[in-house]
Design a protein around this motif. Structure first.
Motif, mmCIF file in Angstrom:
data_model
loop_
_atom_site.group_PDB
_atom_site.id
_atom_site.type_symbol
_atom_site.label_atom_id
_atom_site.label_comp_id
_atom_site.label_asym_id
_atom_site.label_seq_id
_atom_site.Cartn_x
_atom_site.Cartn_y
_atom_site.Cartn_z
ATOM 1 N N LEU A 94 26.651 31.248 44.912
ATOM 2 C CA LEU A 94 25.559 30.635 46.052
ATOM 3 C C LEU A 94 24.377 30.745 44.798
ATOM 4 N N ALA A 95 23.480 29.721 45.077
ATOM 5 C CA ALA A 95 21.767 28.991 44.292
ATOM 6 C C ALA A 95 22.465 29.144 42.745
ATOM 7 N N ARG A 96 23.682 28.788 42.327
ATOM 8 C CA ARG A 96 23.833 28.954 40.536
ATOM 9 C C ARG A 96 23.986 29.530 40.118
ATOM 10 N N GLY A 97 25.072 30.449 40.966
ATOM 11 C CA GLY A 97 25.508 31.551 40.730
ATOM 12 C C GLY A 97 23.972 33.456 41.075
ATOM 13 N N ARG A 98 23.339 32.748 41.316
ATOM 14 C CA ARG A 98 22.279 33.988 41.796
ATOM 15 C C ARG A 98 23.051 34.626 42.424
ATOM 16 N N THR A 99 23.512 34.758 43.252
ATOM 17 C CA THR A 99 23.945 35.431 44.930
ATOM 18 C C THR A 99 25.706 35.005 45.184
ATOM 19 N N VAL A 100 26.118 35.608 44.569
ATOM 20 C CA VAL A 100 27.761 35.559 44.775
ATOM 21 C C VAL A 100 28.507 36.680 45.450
ATOM 22 N N LEU A 101 29.003 36.495 46.235
ATOM 23 C CA LEU A 101 29.995 36.742 47.279
ATOM 24 C C LEU A 101 31.590 36.662 47.180
ATOM 25 N N THR A 102 31.780 37.919 47.857
ATOM 26 C CA THR A 102 33.257 37.778 47.705
ATOM 27 C C THR A 102 34.272 38.739 48.737
ATOM 28 N N ARG A 132 58.899 51.983 46.405
ATOM 29 C CA ARG A 132 59.265 50.669 46.649
ATOM 30 C C ARG A 132 57.719 50.310 47.269
ATOM 31 N N TYR A 133 57.029 49.710 46.573
ATOM 32 C CA TYR A 133 56.372 48.993 47.339
ATOM 33 C C TYR A 133 56.111 47.253 46.056
ATOM 34 N N THR A 134 55.735 46.475 47.909
ATOM 35 C CA THR A 134 55.050 45.688 47.636
ATOM 36 C C THR A 134 53.681 45.042 48.343
ATOM 37 N N ALA A 135 52.986 43.968 47.921
ATOM 38 C CA ALA A 135 51.414 44.142 47.867
ATOM 39 C C ALA A 135 51.965 42.157 47.730
ATOM 40 N N ILE A 136 50.836 41.829 49.119
ATOM 41 C CA ILE A 136 50.145 40.329 49.549
ATOM 42 C C ILE A 136 49.476 40.558 49.320
ATOM 43 N N GLU A 137 48.063 39.559 48.850
ATOM 44 C CA GLU A 137 46.760 39.689 48.976
ATOM 45 C C GLU A 137 46.146 38.408 48.410
ATOM 46 N N LEU A 138 44.928 38.424 49.108
ATOM 47 C CA LEU A 138 44.315 37.026 49.887
ATOM 48 C C LEU A 138 42.869 37.428 48.708
ATOM 49 N N SER A 139 42.186 36.864 48.367
ATOM 50 C CA SER A 139 40.994 37.205 48.207
ATOM 51 C C SER A 139 39.815 36.237 47.138
ATOM 52 N N GLU A 140 39.057 35.556 47.396
ATOM 53 C CA GLU A 140 37.454 34.625 47.558
ATOM 54 C C GLU A 140 36.501 35.348 47.168
ATOM 55 N N ARG A 141 35.982 34.376 45.514
ATOM 56 C CA ARG A 141 34.828 34.430 44.930
ATOM 57 C C ARG A 141 34.228 33.293 45.127
ATOM 58 N N MET A 142 32.585 33.683 45.901
ATOM 59 C CA MET A 142 32.215 32.152 45.674
ATOM 60 C C MET A 142 30.669 32.339 45.466
ATOM 61 N N TYR A 198 40.862 45.945 53.103
ATOM 62 C CA TYR A 198 39.972 44.652 52.651
ATOM 63 C C TYR A 198 38.790 44.631 52.310
ATOM 64 N N HIS A 199 38.187 44.484 51.273
ATOM 65 C CA HIS A 199 37.456 44.189 51.052
ATOM 66 C C HIS A 199 35.705 43.211 51.116
ATOM 67 N N ALA A 200 35.126 43.436 51.045
ATOM 68 C CA ALA A 200 33.698 42.454 51.125
ATOM 69 C C ALA A 200 32.528 43.399 50.101
ATOM 70 N N GLY A 201 31.597 42.266 49.687
ATOM 71 C CA GLY A 201 30.967 42.522 48.950
ATOM 72 C C GLY A 201 29.678 41.663 47.960
ATOM 73 N N VAL A 202 28.575 41.617 48.494
ATOM 74 C CA VAL A 202 27.812 40.888 47.350
ATOM 75 C C VAL A 202 26.932 40.876 46.578
#
Length: 233
Positions: A29-37, A17-27, A72-76
């Motif tokens: 900057l500079a009119r989309g030239r830089t994207v952080l996740t 049985r698999y259960t997951a709780i996930e929280l993520s954010e995407r931002m 976790y995960h993080a990216g730019v």
């Protein structure tokens, strides 16, 4: 069954049985030239194993266990030249729940975990008809189930208290890859992919002579080419 086969190596049923709780954010900057996740994920796994082999100890015939892991995960992404050159970097972790049962303790082994980093760039040329993506990476697999070298030892296991298995194996992977595509004309697309991976064992309690050796199941070099043609209406 015993009436059909003279020897049964495996005869068991697994329920997971698999259960997951996930929280993520995407931002952006500079009119989309830089994207952080970034994000985190909590996995909860319930395992039930039913071993139907004849003669299996009752403590091993029915095993229930639970496992949980926070990853976790993080990216730019950064557009150095909008629509032409994209730079990217990521870091992340993951896990794989184990289903191996320790013959001594009757418990399921711990989770295998993975963590790593990747960085590279993607470039477009000639009116977007030519694209290349290049990246380098490194990641490690840890907590791999291995045989306990002290199991059955006449001195260290004289009281039969040592577990059969220990989650102490480790592997490391480093390498890079390059992918490209070219459209010489509208209906035709040519693509290629090449990878280099150096995979070695970094910890092996039951076979210490493997430490530093390459994993033979992963060839160093891989390459492929492909072509496609789109027919018009």
């Amino acid at each position: 069954s015993a009436d059909t086969y003279s020897r049964v190596l495996t005869d068991r049923q697994e329920r997971t049985r698999y259960t997951a709780i996930e929280l993520s954010e995407r931002m952006g900057l500079a009119r989309g030239r830089t994207v952080l996740t970034a994000g985190v994920r909590q996995d909860l796994v319930g395992l039930k194993l039913f071993d139907r082999r004849v003669g299996v100890a009752p403590t091993l015939a029915r095993v229930n266990d639970t496992a949980g892991e926070l990853t976790y995960h993080a990216g730019v992404n950064y557009q150095a030249r909008p629509s032409r050159l994209l730079l990217f970097a990521t870091t992340s972790s993951a896990f794989n729940p184990s289903t191996r049962v320790d013959a001594r303790t009757g418990r399921i082994q711990g989770n295998e975990t993975t963590g790593g980093h990747e960085g590279g760039f993607k470039a477009r040329f000639v009116d977007r008809r030519l694209e290349f993506t290049t990246s380098v990476f490194t990641f490690a697999n840890e907590d791999i189930s291995r045989r306990n070298p002290l199991y059955g030892d006449p001195v260290q296991d004289a009281n039969h208290t040592q577990p059969q298995l220990v989650a102490a194996g480790e592997e490391r992977y480093t390498g890079g890859k390059i992918e490209g595509s070219w459209k010489p004309s509208v209906p035709i697309t040519l693509s290629m992919r090449g990878t280099y991976v150096r995979a070695i064992t970094t910890a092996s309690p039951d076979l210490p002579e493997e430490v530093g050796r390459e994993l033979t199941r992963f060839p160093r070099y891989n390459a492929s080419v492909a072509g496609s043609y789109s027919f018009g209406k």
